[in-house]
Design an enzyme around this catalytic site. Structure first.
Site, short mmCIF file in Angstrom:
data_model
loop_
_atom_site.label_atom_id
_atom_site.label_comp_id
_atom_site.label_asym_id
_atom_site.label_seq_id
_atom_site.Cartn_x
_atom_site.Cartn_y
_atom_site.Cartn_z
N VAL A 55 0.65 -1.27 0.10
CA VAL A 55 -0.09 0.02 0.03
C VAL A 55 0.93 1.31 0.02
O VAL A 55 0.54 2.26 -0.74
CB VAL A 55 -0.73 -0.07 1.20
CG1 VAL A 55 -1.65 1.24 1.39
CG2 VAL A 55 -1.70 -1.28 1.45
N LYS A 76 8.94 -4.53 4.33
CA LYS A 76 8.87 -4.87 5.78
C LYS A 76 9.98 -4.64 6.58
O LYS A 76 11.14 -4.97 6.17
CB LYS A 76 8.17 -6.14 5.93
CG LYS A 76 7.51 -6.35 7.19
CD LYS A 76 6.83 -7.94 7.27
CE LYS A 76 6.41 -8.52 8.47
NZ LYS A 76 6.42 -7.93 9.72
N HIS A 99 9.94 10.47 16.56
CA HIS A 99 8.56 11.12 16.14
C HIS A 99 7.46 10.03 16.34
O HIS A 99 6.43 10.50 17.08
CB HIS A 99 8.52 11.07 14.43
CG HIS A 99 7.22 11.33 13.85
ND1 HIS A 99 6.40 10.16 13.62
CD2 HIS A 99 6.54 12.17 13.31
CE1 HIS A 99 5.29 10.53 13.23
NE2 HIS A 99 5.45 11.88 12.85
N ASN A 100 7.57 8.58 16.36
CA ASN A 100 6.75 7.91 16.72
C ASN A 100 6.37 7.73 18.39
O ASN A 100 5.29 7.54 18.76
CB ASN A 100 7.01 6.34 16.12
CG ASN A 100 6.71 6.15 14.66
OD1 ASN A 100 6.43 7.36 14.09
ND2 ASN A 100 6.38 5.15 14.28
N ASN A 125 10.28 1.54 8.49
CA ASN A 125 10.36 1.73 10.31
C ASN A 125 11.50 0.91 10.70
O ASN A 125 11.05 0.04 11.63
CB ASN A 125 8.93 1.77 10.84
CG ASN A 125 8.32 3.08 10.77
OD1 ASN A 125 8.70 4.07 10.86
ND2 ASN A 125 7.11 2.94 10.81
N GLU A 153 4.19 10.67 18.75
CA GLU A 153 2.93 10.32 18.17
C GLU A 153 2.26 9.54 19.23
O GLU A 153 0.83 9.61 19.54
CB GLU A 153 3.13 9.33 16.86
CG GLU A 153 2.09 8.74 16.40
CD GLU A 153 2.61 7.86 15.21
OE1 GLU A 153 3.13 8.43 13.99
OE2 GLU A 153 2.12 6.66 15.24
N SER A 157 6.84 9.72 7.20
CA SER A 157 5.47 9.65 8.05
C SER A 157 4.55 10.03 7.21
O SER A 157 4.75 11.15 6.54
CB SER A 157 5.95 10.35 9.07
OG SER A 157 4.77 10.50 10.06
N LYS A 186 12.96 9.24 13.24
CA LYS A 186 11.48 8.88 12.89
C LYS A 186 10.98 7.89 14.10
O LYS A 186 10.05 7.98 14.40
CB LYS A 186 11.54 8.01 11.53
CG LYS A 186 10.26 7.17 11.41
CD LYS A 186 9.06 8.34 11.08
CE LYS A 186 7.75 7.89 10.99
NZ LYS A 186 7.14 6.55 10.80
C1 6PG Z 1 3.86 7.45 10.51
C2 6PG Z 1 3.15 6.35 11.29
C3 6PG Z 1 3.66 4.79 10.74
C4 6PG Z 1 2.84 3.82 11.76
C5 6PG Z 1 3.70 3.57 12.75
C6 6PG Z 1 2.71 3.45 14.03
O1 6PG Z 1 4.53 8.26 10.92
O2 6PG Z 1 3.34 7.48 9.52
O3 6PG Z 1 4.12 6.40 12.50
O4 6PG Z 1 4.88 4.80 10.76
O5 6PG Z 1 1.59 4.41 11.55
O6 6PG Z 1 4.10 2.51 12.55
O7 6PG Z 1 2.43 2.03 14.28
P1 6PG Z 1 2.16 1.45 15.79
O8 6PG Z 1 1.22 2.33 16.31
O9 6PG Z 1 1.60 0.09 14.89
O10 6PG Z 1 3.61 1.26 16.27
#
Ligand code: 6PG
Length: 464
Positions: A13, A79, A189-190, A106, A193, A132, A186
């Site tokens: 995707v 992956k 960043h997560n 990632n 997030e 991201s 990155k």
């Molecule tokens: C992004 C997201 C993306 C993905 C993460 C979160 O920045 O586009 O962070 O990389 O949604 O992998 O995934 P999890 O919540 O499954 O850890």
């Protein structure tokens, strides 16, 4: 058609969206997908669906590599983990000196460091690239965090600048540094997030379980938050709250157990290794873990205490407290990146990181320019608590965050990210912590020695 300017391998995707984004900017793009069972026609189908774009659908790996103009630029959209190593091994013998392979997944940054070294020994360039923005971002403009050699930068950056989201007139891409710096940024960043997502769900929970508000009312409250909150995660949460299927709100039908793919967990682990406290981000990670204790929670769970009326005063408390706690999550993230940059000699420009997150990525919000201002006015700042514009917001929001946390606790609801944010704030602002007791205890049971106020450089031991 002559040779392609760039190649993209992995038509899942995200890969399909990124390939369309690249080709849409006029780059002739070779695409290839390993024909796993059931995926034999993926390349052909993709190229014929988008026959208005300059794609070359490769027949096999060799054809794919040969179809690209040297020095080759190949983006892997596969992956993370072992598949990246396998693909690198398959590609290496087909590549020529100075070809560049870009891992846009990632991946764990230490893997990227290792991979960069192994490719450089072969005369090749390996680029770790944080991307991201999900599927839509990949197609319409993601936020991009690449790192690697200066050679790779000079070839790739002009292409990435055209693909990236644009915010304030700037493309949301910066060459973050060498080696694994991009994937580190990155990863953090997560972590940020996760904290933002968890804080939104804590606000939602307080509104629902304590103020007894409907999903629509909660959406209206989030929509009424100050402009500084405007951003992707808040917007999608408002949409989510309002989404109905038939008579039902979809959100009400969703199980309260969240998984994760590892980046948030790595953030906390790396922070511990580097000696940086990131409690707000870690609280968000822990809450996903606790969410998985579903049967334990079901057997022990109690209903919240009675509801209280929602007032405009509470709306403002939520608005301010949420801002304080979100800022805190971001502060921890920037602190971690700064420290890693010092430790690994990455020389990351923190202002550029804040800038490239303004558009395209999941944590994009109107808060990021506030961080840019702090880095602008205090170049080289190591901890954002030294920046007055940041500290003013924290001071202004602390009392609200504390009230949200206290209200939730009184009503038997957990708000781990609010709690972590205020505890960090209080700890860092305590000139004196009770850690003298910890020192004494360590010396008592383990003769670990302690340091004194008067002479901190000389270890002392007491025969307790
Ligand atoms: C992004 C997201 C993306 C993905 C993460 C979160 O920045 O586009 O962070 O990389 O949604 O992998 O995934 P999890 O919540 O499954 O850890």
């Amino acid at each position: 058609m002559g040779k392609s300017k760039i190649g993209l391998l992995g038509l899942g995707v995200m890969g399909k969206s990124l390939a369309r984004n690249i080709a849409d900017k006029g780059n002739v793009t070779s695409v290839y997908n390993i024909p796993f069972p059931g995926e034999e026609t993926v390349v052909r189908d993709f190229v014929s669906t988008f026959d208005d774009l300059p794609f070359y659908g490769a027949e096999d790996m060799e054809d794919f590599v040969q179809s690209i103009e040297p020095p080759r630029m190949i983006i892997l959209m596969i992956k993370a983990g072992a598949p990246v190593d396998e693909m690198m091994d398959k590609l290496a013998p087909l590549l020529s000196e100075n070809d560049m392979v870009v891992d846009a997944g990632n991946s764990f940054f230490k893997d990227t460091e290792r991979r960069s070294k192994s490719y450089s020994e072969k005369g090749l360039h390996f680029v770790g690239m944080g991307v991201s923005g999900g599927e839509e971002g990949a197609l319409k403009g993601p936020s991009i965090m690449p790192s690697g050699t200066a050679y790779a930068k000079s070839h790739l950056l002009p292409i990435l600048q055209k693909m990236a989201a644009v915010a304030g007139g700037d493309p949301c891409v910066e060459w973050v540094g060498p080696g694994g710096a991009g994937h580190f940024v990155k990863m953090v960043h997560n972590g940020m997030e996760y904290a933002d997502m968890q804080l939104i769900s804590e606000v939602y929970d307080v509104c629902k379980t304590i103020f007894n508000l409907s999903n629509e009312e909660i959406a209206n409250i989030l929509e009424g938050f100050s402009a500084i909150h405007k951003g992707y995660l808040l917007e999608i949460s408002i949409d989510i709250l309002r989404k109905q299927e038939g008579d039902e709100y979809v959100l009400d039908t969703i199980l309260d157990v969240a998984g994760h793919k590892g980046t948030g967990k790595w953030t906390s682990k790396e922070a511990l290794d580097l000696g940086i406290a990131v409690p707000t981000m870690t609280a968000a990670m822990n809450q996903r873990i606790i969410s998985s204790y579903k049967s334990l929670r079901s057997s022990l769970g109690s209903s919240p205490k009675n509801h209280i009326p929602f007032t405009t005063e509470w709306a403002e408390i939520l608005n301010k407290g949420f801002l304080m706690a979100r800022m805190q999550g971001h502060i921890e993230g920037f602190h971690l990146i700064q420290d890693a940059s010092n430790d690994y000699n990455w020389n990351i420009n923190m202002r550029e990181v804040a800038s490239l997150w303004r558009g395209g990525c999941i944590i994009r919000s109107a808060m990021l320019p506030v961080f840019m201002e702090a880095f602008d006015t205090h170049p080289g700042i190591q901890h954002l608590y030294h920046a007055p514009n940041i500290m003013n917001i924290l001071e202004d929001g602390y009392d609200s965050a504390r009230k949200i946390n206290a209200l939730a606790a009184e009503h038997g609801r957990s708000t781990p990210c609010f709690s972590a944010a205020i505890q960090y704030y209080l700890s860092v602002r305590s000139e004196k912590l009770p850690i003298n007791m910890i020192q004494a205890q360590r010396d008592y049971f383990g003769a670990h020695t302690y340091r004194t106020i008067e002479d901190p450089d000389t270890p002392k031991h007491t025969d307790w």
